[in-house]
Design a protein around this motif. Structure first.
Motif: not given
Length: 156
Positions: A57-59, A64, A61-62, A54-55, A51, A19
């Motif tokens: 990146v997590r989204a 979204n 990766a999931a 990083s949010q 922050e 991604e």
């Protein structure tokens, strides 16, 4: 910048593509749309707080997509005013001959000059001449812009 798009396209063509989040100082509509069309899943401005990055990146990766709020707002406005864009695009495309429209459609489908020549039964030289006339008539700089205009005018 603009050099990020070819990298995005190359990465997205991999067997198991990662991604991609574009982090940029440019947030023009065209830049955002190009990045998304190249396969980016996120688009953030370089002044985004760590922050939120990083949010994102997590989204992503999931699975979204993640766009910075300002970019999302502008894209929504662009879509909301889409009817006018469509009408403008149709108006611009109306100046083309039927043969030029065929070439525009082939370009919008990503065909090379040689492929267009084969499909439309004309020489590569003739195709190049048509492309040249199309760019001049529509006041455009390149094939990508032709393809975007065809898309905006819903020729596809």
């Amino acid at each position: 910048g603009e050099e990020g798009r070819p990298a995005t396209e190359r990465l997205r063509r991999r067997h198991r593509p990662p991604e991609i989040i574009v982090l940029t100082t440019f947030d023009t509509d065209e830049h955002v749309v190009r990045a998304l069309r190249a396969g980016a899943s996120g688009f953030l401005l370089k002044d985004t707080p760590p922050e939120q990055i990083s949010q994102a990146v997590r989204a992503v990766a999931a699975g979204n997509p993640m766009l910075s709020p300002g970019v999302t707002r502008r894209l929504m406005q662009r879509v909301a005013s889409g009817a006018e864009t469509y009408e403008q695009a149709r108006g611009r495309l109306a100046v083309l001959t039927p043969r030029e429209r065929d070439v525009v459609l082939a370009i919008a489908h990503g065909r090379s000059n040689a492929e267009i020549a084969g499909e439309l039964l004309m020489s590569v030289t003739t195709v190049k001449a048509h492309v040249s006339h199309i760019l001049t008539k529509l006041d455009l700089d390149n094939r990508t812009q032709i393809a975007l205009l065809a898309h905006d005018g819903r020729l596809l």
